[in-house]
Design a protein around this motif. Sequence first.
Motif, PDB file in Angstrom:
ATOM      1  N   GLU A 128       0.602  -1.193   0.431  1.00 18.31           N
ATOM      2  CA  GLU A 128       0.050   0.245   0.444  1.00 18.31           C
ATOM      3  C   GLU A 128       1.180   1.203  -0.261  1.00 18.31           C
ATOM      4  N   PHE A 129       0.391   2.222  -0.357  1.00 14.85           N
ATOM      5  CA  PHE A 129       1.128   3.548  -0.779  1.00 14.85           C
ATOM      6  C   PHE A 129      -0.218   4.433  -0.425  1.00 14.85           C
ATOM      7  N   ASP A 130       0.605   5.654   0.343  1.00 17.93           N
ATOM      8  CA  ASP A 130      -0.507   6.656   0.693  1.00 17.93           C
ATOM      9  C   ASP A 130      -0.376   8.304  -0.670  1.00 17.93           C
ATOM     10  N   GLY A 131       0.390   7.603  -1.501  1.00 20.02           N
ATOM     11  CA  GLY A 131      -0.014   8.546  -2.706  1.00 20.02           C
ATOM     12  C   GLY A 131       0.241   7.417  -4.289  1.00 20.02           C
ATOM     13  N   TYR A 133       1.323   5.030  -7.191  1.00 23.10           N
ATOM     14  CA  TYR A 133       2.697   4.155  -7.092  1.00 23.10           C
ATOM     15  C   TYR A 133       4.072   4.401  -7.764  1.00 23.10           C
TER      16      TYR A 133
END
Length: 141
Positions: A128-131, A133
């Motif tokens: 998972e990424f907050d911004g 990929y």
Amino acid sequence: MSKTVRGSCLCGAVSYAAERISDIVECHCAMCRKAAGGHAGFFFVAMRNEVSWEGEGKLTHYESSPGLIRSFCSRCGTAMTGANLKEPDDTIILSANALEGDVPARVIAQEFCASKATWFAGHDEAPEFDGPYPGWETLKP
């Protein structure tokens, strides 16, 4: 639920406000997946007389099954309703995919699970990424 909720399409041409809503049902049938443009459609029920629309004239309608009508923004294609009766009753099924902000409802059921998209299986293990990929530039078939 007793908090007014709002939803809108991607381009902002159509929006709804619902005074009260049910909890949310996740539908994996092929029609809902295609209408929502994702692994599932997410829908809730509201009382038709407690829903107000802005830009309602920009909705386009499609009879996805005999007697069932879905509504989409005619400009950007966002699904704004689920499959409602062609001859409306006192309820309306709205698309939770269009919801905005903090919503006092949660997914309480999944339906048509035998139709789940095969590519969706195992997604919980994906990082998972907050911004965005960071590997978009390296993705190639």
